[in-house]
Enzyme design. Structure first.
Site, mmCIF file in Angstrom:
data_model
loop_
_atom_site.group_PDB
_atom_site.id
_atom_site.type_symbol
_atom_site.label_atom_id
_atom_site.label_comp_id
_atom_site.label_asym_id
_atom_site.label_seq_id
_atom_site.Cartn_x
_atom_site.Cartn_y
_atom_site.Cartn_z
ATOM 1 N N HIS A 145 0.687 -1.136 -0.078
ATOM 2 C CA HIS A 145 0.139 0.043 -0.086
ATOM 3 C C HIS A 145 0.926 1.254 0.023
ATOM 4 O O HIS A 145 0.638 2.463 -0.490
ATOM 5 C CB HIS A 145 -1.018 0.032 1.256
ATOM 6 N N ASP B 296 -5.099 5.077 2.803
ATOM 7 C CA ASP B 296 -5.331 3.685 1.895
ATOM 8 C C ASP B 296 -6.621 2.966 2.672
ATOM 9 O O ASP B 296 -7.156 3.675 3.657
ATOM 10 C CB ASP B 296 -4.006 2.703 2.162
#
Ligand code: UDP
Length: 481
Positions: A28, A124
């Site tokens: 991520h 995220d």
């Protein structure tokens, strides 16, 4: 001296500052940092990347941030996760590390608000749990989705699916038709929703519910790759059911960080004929059982093709001192048959036990195919840097959905099938490897992979969808219309 009002405003305008929150893992953080790099190219920003401390080494993250001038790192204080049983699904500690870090995150954001012109918070997917707190602070919120648009279609559709379906999704008699997507068997849907009685399922429903609180959703994909899905998401946005979507992808690394194997493995590739090598990797953390590793070795050996394999310790082998080589990694000779290791010694294959420079590997002319766990970064890197046919071997998270998109939707991949015992047998692996590297079907997959690579190149070009979406985002997060 006489300044016009506009000129004075221009002089007084403080530099916009964006906070980026990466809740978990390199998978991520890497694309988030690449996004920061792209944003910084568009406008004069400052960026603070905020990461919860999960106790792991953050050196790779710090090294990467050093390559992006204008970014700072804010590390949140560690939170205790001692109460979580080791058997808990992987999502639970990640979610709790975020929810337990919210007070600290609030302090960091409030400090930034008082010292700089903080305009936006980009997080995220696990960061959604912080959205209500960030909303209270009055900061614009953007969600970064490091997987395909298809995953966002699931986010949109899951509440309806949840209402209409009484069984487990894997028991549905028909494939699920997510708006704008290739049909997906229930068993291929996002892993954490496979057990609808579980705590994780409830957490995912709750998490997906937060997506609508964002002012925009940034998807790491591009319309030429998922045209109908992006259209369906736009329609949902127009009807007020979803935030605006920014097709910012492909946001990927243009090169890999240094690693022990870099020189040696690229040198080995230099010595191989063009398009002759199958690259095999299961991402930053994917592992197989020792039985499956043996079948993989048998398949690679039986295929007669060259291979570059990233082999991690099988997930059922206990870490004991005796097994480890000088570098602290398990010697592959422990779990691979001698005949396979002989092939490697003879130069037909190359085995790396920790990390390869994946971007450079995919770009190398000797690579003729990629056996991948279908992590989305790997999929995009393969599309952009490789343009090679894929063997899709999904393991967890949304990887089975990605495999469906790559094989049935985009037709750049063939997919492995597990037997009833959950193992992919060596004969099947050997056939697929031959098919992809040298067969007619492989040539057709390669043709489509090249087309997709061109489409990705266009998306990343000056007037491409990626740059337009990033420029649009840069305007919004700098407070302009
Ligand atoms: N990666 C790498 N070398 C390796 C394994 C992984 O450079 O030996 C990089 C890969 O290029 C990608 C990321 O790690 O950028 C893995 O992300 P992905 O989404 O594919 O899978 P995940 O690790 O999140 O399961």
């Amino acid at each position: 001296m006489n300044y016009s009002a506009t000129a004075m405003e221009a002089v007084a305008q403080p530099q916009p500052h964006v906070a980026m929150f990466a809740a978990t893992g390199k998978g991520h953080l890497f694309p988030l940092i690449e996004l920061a790099r792209k944003l910084l190219r568009c406008q004069s920003f400052a960026v603070t990347v905020i990461i919860p401390d999960d106790g792991s080494s953050l050196e790779p993250q710090k090294d990467l941030l050093r390559t992006v001038p204008g970014t700072n790192l804010a590390l949140l204080p560690p939170v205790s996760l001692d109460d979580i049983p080791p058997t808990a699904p992987i999502e639970i500690p990640i979610i709790l590390s975020v929810t337990r870090s919210i007070p600290a995150l609030r302090r960091v954001l409030a400090d930034l608000q008082s010292s700089v012109h903080l305009t936006a918070f980009i997080a995220d997917v696990f960061g959604v749990h912080a959205f209500p707190m960030v909303k209270e602070l009055g900061i614009q919120i953007y969600l970064f989705q490091p997987s395909p648009a298809m995953m966002m279609s699931l986010v949109l559709h899951l509440p309806q699916l949840d209402q209409s379906c009484t069984c487990q999704f894997r028991d549905l008699p028909e494939p699920v038709k997510l708006p704008g997507c290739v049909p997906v068997n229930g068993s291929d849907l996002f892993d954490p929703i496979q057990d609808r009685q579980s705590e994780v399922y409830k957490s995912v429903l709750e998490m997906f519910g937060h997506f609508k609180e964002a002012d925009g959703v940034l998807i790491n994909s591009f319309p030429a790759m998922e045209e109908d899905t992006f259209k369906a998401l736009e329609e949902a946005c127009e009807s007020g059911g979803f935030p605006p979507v920014y097709p910012i992808g492909p946001v990927i690394r243009s090169g890999s960080e240094n690693c022990n194997s870099k020189e040696e493995c690229l040198k080995w590739l230099d010595e191989q004929p063009d398009r002759s090598v199958l690259f095999v990797s299961f991402g930053s953390g994917g592992t197989l059982s020792s039985l499956q590793m043996k079948e993989l070795a048998a398949g690679l050996e039986g295929s007669g093709q060259r291979f570059l394999l990233v082999a991690r310790r099988p997930n059922d082998l206990v870490r004991t001192g005796a097994y480890f080589s000088g570098k602290g990694e398990m010697d592959p000779g422990v779990y691979f048959p001698a005949s396979f290791m002989e092939k490697v010694k003879a130069g037909k294959g190359f085995v790396v036990t920790n990390w390869v420079p994946q971007v450079e590997v995919l770009r190398h002319a000797a690579v003729g195919g990629f056996l991948t766990h279908c992590g989305w970064n790997s999929a995009l890197e393969s599309v952009v840097h490789g343009g090679v046919p894929l063997i899709a071997w999904p393991l967890f998270a949304e990887q089975k959905m990605n495999a469906v998109l790559l094989s049935e939707g985009l037709r750049v991949a063939v997919r492995v099938r597990e037997g009833e015992d959950g193992v992919v047998d060596g004969d099947q692996i050997a056939k697929l490897v031959r098919k992809v590297v040298e067969g007619a079907e492989g040539a057709e997959l390669r043709r489509r992979a090249r087309e997709l690579k061109e489409a990705a190149g266009a998306a990343m070009g000056e007037d491409g969808s990626c740059n337009k979406a990033v420029a649009d985002l840069a305007r919004k997060v700098s407070g302009k219309k």
